[in-house]
Design a protein around this motif. Sequence first.
Motif, PDB file in Angstrom:
ATOM      1  N   MET A   1       0.846  -1.197   0.000  1.00 55.32           N
ATOM      2  CA  MET A   1       0.000   0.000   0.000  1.00 55.32           C
ATOM      3  C   MET A   1       0.879   1.243   0.000  1.00 55.32           C
ATOM      4  O   MET A   1       1.751   1.394   0.851  1.00 55.32           O
ATOM      5  CB  MET A   1      -0.911   0.016   1.227  1.00 55.32           C
ATOM      6  N   SER A   2       0.660   2.130  -0.955  1.00 53.06           N
ATOM      7  CA  SER A   2       1.444   3.356  -1.044  1.00 53.06           C
ATOM      8  C   SER A   2       0.996   4.361   0.016  1.00 53.06           C
ATOM      9  O   SER A   2      -0.200   4.527   0.260  1.00 53.06           O
ATOM     10  CB  SER A   2       1.300   3.989  -2.434  1.00 53.06           C
ATOM     11  N   ARG A   3       1.974   5.032   0.635  1.00 52.05           N
ATOM     12  CA  ARG A   3       1.688   6.062   1.646  1.00 52.05           C
ATOM     13  C   ARG A   3       1.860   7.435   1.004  1.00 52.05           C
ATOM     14  O   ARG A   3       2.875   7.719   0.366  1.00 52.05           O
ATOM     15  CB  ARG A   3       2.625   5.942   2.848  1.00 52.05           C
ATOM     16  N   LYS A  22      -8.033   7.269  -0.043  1.00 54.22           N
ATOM     17  CA  LYS A  22      -8.241   6.054   0.753  1.00 54.22           C
ATOM     18  C   LYS A  22      -9.143   5.080   0.006  1.00 54.22           C
ATOM     19  O   LYS A  22      -8.959   3.861   0.085  1.00 54.22           O
ATOM     20  CB  LYS A  22      -8.830   6.404   2.118  1.00 54.22           C
ATOM     21  N   ARG A  23     -10.124   5.607  -0.713  1.00 55.14           N
ATOM     22  CA  ARG A  23     -11.011   4.743  -1.510  1.00 55.14           C
ATOM     23  C   ARG A  23     -10.245   4.036  -2.618  1.00 55.14           C
ATOM     24  O   ARG A  23     -10.666   2.973  -3.091  1.00 55.14           O
ATOM     25  CB  ARG A  23     -12.144   5.579  -2.116  1.00 55.14           C
ATOM     26  N   GLU A  24      -9.109   4.625  -3.034  1.00 54.66           N
ATOM     27  CA  GLU A  24      -8.275   4.013  -4.071  1.00 54.66           C
ATOM     28  C   GLU A  24      -7.255   3.040  -3.477  1.00 54.66           C
ATOM     29  O   GLU A  24      -6.461   2.447  -4.211  1.00 54.66           O
ATOM     30  CB  GLU A  24      -7.538   5.103  -4.852  1.00 54.66           C
ATOM     31  N   GLY A  25      -7.254   2.926  -2.146  1.00 55.79           N
ATOM     32  CA  GLY A  25      -6.350   1.987  -1.500  1.00 55.79           C
ATOM     33  C   GLY A  25      -5.063   2.584  -0.962  1.00 55.79           C
ATOM     34  O   GLY A  25      -4.176   1.842  -0.501  1.00 55.79           O
ATOM     35  N   TYR A  26      -4.951   3.910  -0.987  1.00 52.07           N
ATOM     36  CA  TYR A  26      -3.751   4.553  -0.470  1.00 52.07           C
ATOM     37  C   TYR A  26      -3.889   4.807   1.036  1.00 52.07           C
ATOM     38  O   TYR A  26      -4.987   5.045   1.545  1.00 52.07           O
ATOM     39  CB  TYR A  26      -3.501   5.893  -1.159  1.00 52.07           C
ATOM     40  N   GLU A  27      -2.759   4.805   1.730  1.00 53.28           N
ATOM     41  CA  GLU A  27      -2.720   5.259   3.119  1.00 53.28           C
ATOM     42  C   GLU A  27      -2.334   6.729   3.103  1.00 53.28           C
ATOM     43  O   GLU A  27      -1.380   7.111   2.425  1.00 53.28           O
ATOM     44  CB  GLU A  27      -1.690   4.459   3.914  1.00 53.28           C
ATOM     45  N   THR A  28      -3.056   7.561   3.822  1.00 54.91           N
ATOM     46  CA  THR A  28      -2.800   8.994   3.788  1.00 54.91           C
ATOM     47  C   THR A  28      -2.502   9.558   5.171  1.00 54.91           C
ATOM     48  O   THR A  28      -3.020   9.070   6.176  1.00 54.91           O
ATOM     49  CB  THR A  28      -3.985   9.778   3.192  1.00 54.91           C
ATOM     50  N   LYS A 109      -5.807  11.804  -9.266  1.00 53.34           N
ATOM     51  CA  LYS A 109      -5.499  10.379  -9.123  1.00 53.34           C
ATOM     52  C   LYS A 109      -4.652   9.887 -10.293  1.00 53.34           C
ATOM     53  O   LYS A 109      -3.750   9.056 -10.106  1.00 53.34           O
ATOM     54  CB  LYS A 109      -6.797   9.574  -9.006  1.00 53.34           C
ATOM     55  N   LYS A 113      -0.919   8.251  -9.864  1.00 53.25           N
ATOM     56  CA  LYS A 113      -0.571   6.934 -10.403  1.00 53.25           C
ATOM     57  C   LYS A 113       0.615   7.023 -11.348  1.00 53.25           C
ATOM     58  O   LYS A 113       1.513   6.168 -11.319  1.00 53.25           O
ATOM     59  CB  LYS A 113      -1.781   6.337 -11.128  1.00 53.25           C
TER      60      LYS A 113
END
Length: 228
Positions: A1-3, A22-28, A109, A113
């Motif tokens: 998971m990308s931060r 966060k909905r895209e799977g990133y940690e923020t 986004k 990416k």
Amino acid sequence: MSRILIVEDERAIADIVAFNLKREGYETVIAPDGGEGLRLSLAEEFDLVLLDVMLPVMDGWAVLGGIREKKTTPVIMLTAREEEMDKVRGLELGADDYITKPFSMNELKARIKANLRRAAFGQAPAAPAPVKGLVIDRSLMQVVKDGRTIDLSAREFALLAFLYDHRGSVFSREQLLEQVWEFDGFLGELRVVDVMIRRLREKVEDDPGSPVLIRTRRGAGYYMEAEA
């Protein structure tokens, strides 16, 4: 998971960006001012930084400079300022991308990416190979010139590696924008390619005024000599 570190003092904007990422799977992680943004970016490991320019405590330019003294983490500038010189200044200070407010989440986004892919490109295993004293090591995302390690941003590394991989081929600024950075008209200005080429020459050429590694074919574009 990308931060991803979001350095933004307008809490509503920061929260919206964080929610969508966060909905895209990133940690923020959110930093509300420039001082905290610089502290976090240096103390922790992030895959990318979203950095506003107009910030309390320390502005985005100062934060960017502080990051670039220590790390090559991809940085996307978030700002309402659209002046060409601001864009050029950001690139010269080491920004990897630039997006102006208001922006769509889809555009943001896509930029994120693309920048993460570009950074990952530099991590693909490959045996170092010298060209005129220059060694590119993708496993470390590292460039060495005559035994001296050279610090490059992810964008600079991607451009240098692309020219190396296609030695002997000339590429126009439009082609470099599209093939290296995956944007058709990045920042809306072809001039940014010239800025990045100049930055690279200042770092890897013995005499940037008379380059022997990154050459210019007048009226055509840029290239690296084919012979090692």
